[in-house]
Design an enzyme around this catalytic site. Sequence first.
Site, mmCIF file in Angstrom:
data_model
loop_
_atom_site.group_PDB
_atom_site.id
_atom_site.type_symbol
_atom_site.label_atom_id
_atom_site.label_comp_id
_atom_site.label_asym_id
_atom_site.label_seq_id
_atom_site.Cartn_x
_atom_site.Cartn_y
_atom_site.Cartn_z
ATOM 1 C CB SER A 137 0.619 -10.142 -13.464
ATOM 2 O OG SER A 137 -0.661 -10.532 -12.905
ATOM 3 N N GLY A 138 1.319 -9.859 -10.313
ATOM 4 C CA GLY A 138 0.755 -9.011 -9.106
ATOM 5 C C GLY A 138 1.814 -8.237 -8.569
ATOM 6 C CG MET A 178 8.173 -12.622 3.400
ATOM 7 S SD MET A 178 8.693 -14.434 3.707
ATOM 8 C CE MET A 178 7.251 -15.219 3.305
ATOM 9 C CG HIS A 234 -1.599 -2.688 4.539
ATOM 10 N ND1 HIS A 234 -1.929 -3.139 5.652
ATOM 11 C CD2 HIS A 234 -0.784 -3.298 4.034
ATOM 12 C CE1 HIS A 234 -0.787 -3.718 6.268
ATOM 13 N NE2 HIS A 234 -0.210 -3.891 5.182
ATOM 14 C CE LYS A 263 -3.372 -6.760 4.056
ATOM 15 N NZ LYS A 263 -2.582 -7.647 3.251
ATOM 16 N N GLY A 276 1.520 -15.983 -9.048
ATOM 17 C CA GLY A 276 0.839 -14.735 -9.171
ATOM 18 C C GLY A 276 1.897 -13.726 -9.806
HETATM 19 N N1 LIG Z 1 4.336 -11.636 3.801
HETATM 20 C C1 LIG Z 1 4.539 -10.626 3.296
HETATM 21 O O1 LIG Z 1 5.850 -10.020 3.354
HETATM 22 C C2 LIG Z 1 3.752 -9.838 2.211
HETATM 23 C C3 LIG Z 1 2.410 -10.690 1.785
HETATM 24 N N2 LIG Z 1 1.709 -9.995 0.886
HETATM 25 C C4 LIG Z 1 0.606 -10.550 0.814
HETATM 26 O O2 LIG Z 1 0.715 -11.206 -0.490
HETATM 27 C C5 LIG Z 1 -0.523 -11.378 -1.428
HETATM 28 C C6 LIG Z 1 -0.648 -10.743 -2.684
HETATM 29 O O3 LIG Z 1 -0.312 -9.295 -2.594
HETATM 30 P P1 LIG Z 1 -0.065 -8.507 -3.847
HETATM 31 O O4 LIG Z 1 0.909 -8.944 -4.793
HETATM 32 O O5 LIG Z 1 -0.261 -7.041 -3.456
HETATM 33 O O6 LIG Z 1 -1.437 -8.765 -4.530
HETATM 34 P P2 LIG Z 1 -1.800 -8.879 -6.035
HETATM 35 O O7 LIG Z 1 -3.445 -8.928 -6.088
HETATM 36 O O8 LIG Z 1 -1.261 -7.578 -6.635
HETATM 37 O O9 LIG Z 1 -1.391 -10.077 -6.911
HETATM 38 C C7 LIG Z 1 -1.953 -11.446 -6.468
HETATM 39 C C8 LIG Z 1 -1.601 -12.362 -7.620
HETATM 40 O O10 LIG Z 1 -1.794 -13.771 -7.443
HETATM 41 C C9 LIG Z 1 -2.582 -14.066 -8.465
HETATM 42 N N3 LIG Z 1 -3.791 -15.163 -7.872
HETATM 43 C C10 LIG Z 1 -4.683 -15.011 -7.143
HETATM 44 N N4 LIG Z 1 -5.447 -16.009 -6.825
HETATM 45 C C11 LIG Z 1 -4.806 -16.872 -7.860
HETATM 46 C C12 LIG Z 1 -5.053 -18.101 -8.250
HETATM 47 N N5 LIG Z 1 -6.198 -18.982 -7.654
HETATM 48 N N6 LIG Z 1 -4.303 -18.825 -9.188
HETATM 49 C C13 LIG Z 1 -3.469 -18.144 -9.685
HETATM 50 N N7 LIG Z 1 -3.075 -17.106 -9.393
HETATM 51 C C14 LIG Z 1 -3.661 -16.295 -8.511
HETATM 52 C C15 LIG Z 1 -3.453 -12.760 -8.766
HETATM 53 O O11 LIG Z 1 -3.823 -13.090 -10.252
HETATM 54 P P3 LIG Z 1 -5.322 -12.487 -10.671
HETATM 55 O O12 LIG Z 1 -5.024 -10.983 -10.627
HETATM 56 O O13 LIG Z 1 -5.700 -12.949 -11.867
HETATM 57 O O14 LIG Z 1 -6.271 -12.588 -9.525
HETATM 58 C C16 LIG Z 1 -2.221 -11.865 -8.668
HETATM 59 O O15 LIG Z 1 -1.554 -11.908 -9.887
HETATM 60 C C17 LIG Z 1 -1.675 -10.813 -0.209
HETATM 61 O O16 LIG Z 1 -2.175 -11.938 0.504
HETATM 62 C C18 LIG Z 1 -0.842 -10.098 0.583
HETATM 63 O O17 LIG Z 1 -1.373 -9.693 1.905
HETATM 64 C C19 LIG Z 1 2.025 -8.865 0.284
HETATM 65 C C20 LIG Z 1 3.064 -8.055 0.762
HETATM 66 C C21 LIG Z 1 4.200 -8.624 1.622
HETATM 67 O O1 LIG Z 2 -1.285 -6.633 1.035
HETATM 68 C C1 LIG Z 2 -0.238 -5.885 1.186
HETATM 69 O O2 LIG Z 2 0.310 -5.372 0.525
HETATM 70 C C2 LIG Z 2 0.827 -6.531 2.424
HETATM 71 N N1 LIG Z 2 0.530 -7.519 3.185
HETATM 72 C C3 LIG Z 2 1.102 -8.097 4.304
HETATM 73 C C4 LIG Z 2 0.205 -8.072 5.539
HETATM 74 O O3 LIG Z 2 -0.719 -8.455 5.330
HETATM 75 O O4 LIG Z 2 0.595 -7.564 6.344
HETATM 76 C C5 LIG Z 2 2.390 -7.682 4.541
HETATM 77 C C6 LIG Z 2 2.844 -6.064 3.996
HETATM 78 O O5 LIG Z 2 2.138 -5.290 5.186
HETATM 79 C C7 LIG Z 2 2.158 -5.701 2.832
#
Ligand SMILES: NC(=O)C1=CN([C@@H]2O[C@H](COP(=O)(O)OP(=O)(O)OC[C@H]3O[C@@H](n4cnc5c(N)ncnc54)[C@H](OP(=O)(O)O)[C@@H]3O)[C@@H](O)[C@H]2O)C=CC1
Ligand SMILES: O=C(O)C1=N[C@H](C(=O)O)C[C@H](O)C1
Length: 269
Positions: free
Chosen positions: A13-14, A128, A158, A162, A11
């Site tokens: 680009s996310g 994390m 959030h 989200k 992911g």
């Molecule tokens: N545990 C932690 O500390 C944290 C967890 N998170 C979690 O992380 C996840 C991502 O968050 P965030 O970065 O904000 O989201 P984004 O939507 O910005 O990024 C997600 C990325 O994953 C890619 N993706 C999704 N589905 C697929 C697939 N089937 N195959 C390949 N790539 C895929 C997306 O591509 P595309 O745009 O093409 O769909 C995108 O590039 C969420 O579940 C969020 O809740 C976030 C922050 C902290």
């Molecule tokens: O989607 C987010 O942005 C985040 N997701 C995680 C969660 O679902 O708790 C962690 C953080 O809060 C940011």
Amino acid sequence: MQTMPGIVVTGASGRMGQMLIRTIAASGKARLVGCLERPGHAWLGRDVGECMGGAPLGVRVSDDPLEAFAQAQGVIDFTAPAATVEFAALAAQARAVHVIGTTGLEPGHIAAIEAAARHAVIVRAGNMSLGVNLLVRLTQKVAQALDADWDIEVVEAHHRMKVDAPSGTALMLGAAAAEGRGVTLDQAMVSGRHGITGARERGSIGFSAIRGGDIVGEHDVIFAADGERIVLRHLATDRGIFARGALRAVLWGQDQKPGHYDMIDVLGL
Ligand SMILES: NC(=O)C1=CN([C@@H]2O[C@H](COP(=O)(O)OP(=O)(O)OC[C@H]3O[C@@H](n4cnc5c(N)ncnc54)[C@H](OP(=O)(O)O)[C@@H]3O)[C@@H](O)[C@H]2O)C=CC1
Ligand SMILES: O=C(O)C1=N[C@H](C(=O)O)C[C@H](O)C1
């Protein structure tokens, strides 16, 4: 001399993908060896540093996880549940440490991740950051010290993009509160009240979610009794805290036996 582990970021680009790439590139502790995106993505085949608007990093974005994982010691994955389950099987096949930050996982996804963790190290946490994982421990302790005269509510906020609720962090905090109380979260959880709900059920653990703007992530655990209230709060203002935690986890995982770990294990809390 030990070489630095090679890491693939999924992911790429996310929001988290880009933060992870910057964090790894600046760390001096790990090497970025691969970046993944979906087939058809505009970044495919291009240098990921340039895609992010900076200097080249010498890593081209690919849509082939099997090939990318084969040359890596770790995979850091903040994507979506279906993708994470697929990556877990492939990372285990390559015996790469898989760090999973993805939230919104259902029991079926978790069962698939457990199966992969029989063959490789998986570290998974809905948050994390050091601060939130410390708050998890504090929540458990406070819930253990108080009886059901203290109503427990988890409130989270959030950004508008989200897609899942309650947040993974809110679920971690709710599970810790339930554990402190000696019940399971399944027994106690009440999420998203609406309409004529009736009075609050004693012993329940409530969840409310706010979505708006660019809020990085805010969590309150409220213990409300007659005449007084305790509020435990974590405010995230920079996604770097999640990326640094994930990097720490992938480095920690290099020396572990196969299994399903969390950040409490990594941080030794
Ligand atoms: N545990 C932690 O500390 C944290 C967890 N998170 C979690 O992380 C996840 C991502 O968050 P965030 O970065 O904000 O989201 P984004 O939507 O910005 O990024 C997600 C990325 O994953 C890619 N993706 C999704 N589905 C697929 C697939 N089937 N195959 C390949 N790539 C895929 C997306 O591509 P595309 O745009 O093409 O769909 C995108 O590039 C969420 O579940 C969020 O809740 C976030 C922050 C902290
Ligand atoms: O989607 C987010 O942005 C985040 N997701 C995680 C969660 O679902 O708790 C962690 C953080 O809060 C940011």
